[in-house]
Design a protein around this motif. Structure first.
Motif, mmCIF file in Angstrom:
data_model
loop_
_atom_site.group_PDB
_atom_site.id
_atom_site.type_symbol
_atom_site.label_atom_id
_atom_site.label_comp_id
_atom_site.label_asym_id
_atom_site.label_seq_id
_atom_site.Cartn_x
_atom_site.Cartn_y
_atom_site.Cartn_z
ATOM 1 N N MET A 124 -2.279 9.272 5.704
ATOM 2 C CA MET A 124 -1.136 8.421 6.397
ATOM 3 C C MET A 124 -1.424 7.148 6.325
ATOM 4 O O MET A 124 -2.562 6.740 7.057
ATOM 5 C CB MET A 124 -0.647 9.419 7.622
ATOM 6 N N ALA A 125 -0.544 6.151 6.155
ATOM 7 C CA ALA A 125 -0.648 4.909 6.455
ATOM 8 C C ALA A 125 0.517 4.374 6.905
ATOM 9 O O ALA A 125 1.708 4.537 6.721
ATOM 10 C CB ALA A 125 -0.833 4.352 4.759
ATOM 11 N N SER A 126 0.094 3.291 7.677
ATOM 12 C CA SER A 126 1.049 2.275 8.254
ATOM 13 C C SER A 126 0.830 0.826 8.238
ATOM 14 O O SER A 126 -0.360 0.603 7.635
ATOM 15 C CB SER A 126 1.479 2.619 9.592
ATOM 16 N N GLY A 127 1.710 -0.097 8.478
ATOM 17 C CA GLY A 127 1.072 -1.600 8.346
ATOM 18 C C GLY A 127 1.984 -2.314 7.367
ATOM 19 O O GLY A 127 2.633 -1.540 6.434
ATOM 20 N N THR A 128 1.774 -3.610 7.017
ATOM 21 C CA THR A 128 2.508 -4.041 5.912
ATOM 22 C C THR A 128 2.118 -3.730 4.484
ATOM 23 O O THR A 128 2.744 -3.999 3.658
ATOM 24 C CB THR A 128 2.096 -5.827 6.083
ATOM 25 N N GLY A 129 0.830 -3.177 4.423
ATOM 26 C CA GLY A 129 0.331 -2.815 3.166
ATOM 27 C C GLY A 129 0.346 -1.258 2.799
ATOM 28 O O GLY A 129 -0.087 -0.884 1.912
ATOM 29 N N ALA A 130 0.947 -0.610 3.579
ATOM 30 C CA ALA A 130 1.276 0.932 3.606
ATOM 31 C C ALA A 130 1.538 1.185 2.231
ATOM 32 O O ALA A 130 1.053 1.948 1.326
ATOM 33 C CB ALA A 130 1.743 1.296 4.772
ATOM 34 N N ASP A 131 2.787 0.759 1.830
ATOM 35 C CA ASP A 131 3.444 1.229 0.554
ATOM 36 C C ASP A 131 2.519 0.843 -0.625
ATOM 37 O O ASP A 131 2.403 1.445 -1.697
ATOM 38 C CB ASP A 131 4.957 0.692 0.448
ATOM 39 N N ALA A 132 2.157 -0.648 -0.433
ATOM 40 C CA ALA A 132 1.294 -0.965 -1.634
ATOM 41 C C ALA A 132 -0.189 -0.234 -1.857
ATOM 42 O O ALA A 132 -0.481 0.098 -2.791
ATOM 43 C CB ALA A 132 0.933 -2.543 -1.262
ATOM 44 N N PHE A 133 -0.676 0.059 -0.755
ATOM 45 C CA PHE A 133 -1.758 1.174 -0.691
ATOM 46 C C PHE A 133 -1.455 2.373 -1.454
ATOM 47 O O PHE A 133 -2.189 2.644 -2.346
ATOM 48 C CB PHE A 133 -2.313 1.268 0.639
ATOM 49 N N ALA A 134 -0.212 2.909 -1.025
ATOM 50 C CA ALA A 134 -0.066 4.204 -1.650
ATOM 51 C C ALA A 134 0.156 3.963 -3.068
ATOM 52 O O ALA A 134 -0.330 5.122 -3.884
ATOM 53 C CB ALA A 134 1.203 4.761 -0.847
ATOM 54 N N ALA A 135 0.934 2.917 -3.539
ATOM 55 C CA ALA A 135 0.851 2.730 -5.133
ATOM 56 C C ALA A 135 -0.588 2.425 -5.720
ATOM 57 O O ALA A 135 -0.571 3.004 -6.847
ATOM 58 C CB ALA A 135 1.857 1.419 -5.282
ATOM 59 N N LEU A 136 -1.241 1.756 -5.245
ATOM 60 C CA LEU A 136 -2.364 1.519 -5.718
ATOM 61 C C LEU A 136 -3.550 2.649 -5.984
ATOM 62 O O LEU A 136 -4.191 2.826 -6.973
ATOM 63 C CB LEU A 136 -3.335 0.455 -4.921
#
Length: 252
Positions: A124-136
């Motif tokens: 589970m991810a949150s923060g400014t980079g959460a969506d970019a992390f999921a994509a990476l």
């Protein structure tokens, strides 16, 4: 390129699985030699140089000092993903350090033991980079749920889950120890399995509402149970905490 900072058990597993999925992986750990699992470099600065994704797996105590060391060398387009189990306040501090370097930050909560599923472990991810992390990490089939709330939101949910999981572990340890001393381990385990195999949502309601409605009677029952564990010579730490909770309900 993905940089993994911390090559303990979880770090090595992620390095192995991400590399197997076709990602280039570089790692840093001053205390561990990871062998063939990862290209290992002698400093955090070298590890993050040119990285699209930086994963920190060094433990909460070292997370802030490592971020201070690594973030100034991170590319501006990178995502700094902190996988360490830490407080929401720590995650917010790390997010501020990342923002000061114009690096996006992902507060990542690991929701199951990594050795069991490797890089397929739910995150589970949150923060400014959460969506970019999921994509990476999507090319490696890493399951990520991105949630709102900023840095600290994922950590908060992880710790709430820990209240249940670690509390349940303590309860099971107390039950197994007492039942073993009484020669009733198989019987008690069957009782536990029967309760957890039914409608668990209904069970939760029954435990919560029943405790509120019958707190006085249950205080005495818990005291008797703790007394029996004393006779067996086994710990009653969970029973002692249960008594405190039930007694607190008497004032409501």
């Amino acid at each position: 390129m993905t940089a993994i900072l911390g090559l303990g058990e979880a770090g090595r597993i992620y390095a192995r699985d991400l590399r197997a999925a076709g990602l280039r992986v570089r790692g840093f750990d001053p205390y561990v030699q990871a062998g063939d699992d990862v290209e290992q470099v002698p400093s955090a600065e070298q590890a993050v140089d040119g990285a699209d994704l930086v994963i920190s797996l060094v433990g909460a105590r070292a997370a802030e000092s490592l971020a201070q060391e690594a973030l100034p060398s991170c590319p501006k387009h990178a995502v700094y993903a902190d996988f360490n189990t830490g407080s929401p306040a720590l995650k917010r501090t790390l997010a501020e350090l990342a923002a000061a370097q114009d690096v996006r930050f992902a507060d990542v909560a690991v929701l199951a033991p990594v050795p069991r599923q490797g890089a397929r472990t739910p995150l589970m991810a949150s923060g400014t980079g959460a969506d970019a992390f999921a994509a990476l990490v999507r090319p490696a089939a890493v399951p990520v749920e991105s949630i709102p709330g900023g840095a600290g939101a994922a950590a908060a949910r992880k710790l709430l889950r820990s209240v249940f999981m670690k509390g349940m572990a303590a309860l099971m340890l107390e039950c197994e120890t007492a039942a073993g001393a009484a020669g009733e381990r198989e019987w008690l385990r069957a009782q536990i399995v029967a309760e957890l195999s039914g409608d668990v949502d209904q069970l939760i309601d029954r435990l919560v509402q029943g405790s509120k409605a019958h707190a006085a009677r249950r205080v005495h029952e818990v005291e008797d149970a703790a007394g029996y564990l004393a006779e067996l010579g086994t710990p009653s730490w969970v029973m002692d905490a249960s008594r405190a909770w039930l007694a607190s309900l008497l004032d409501e």
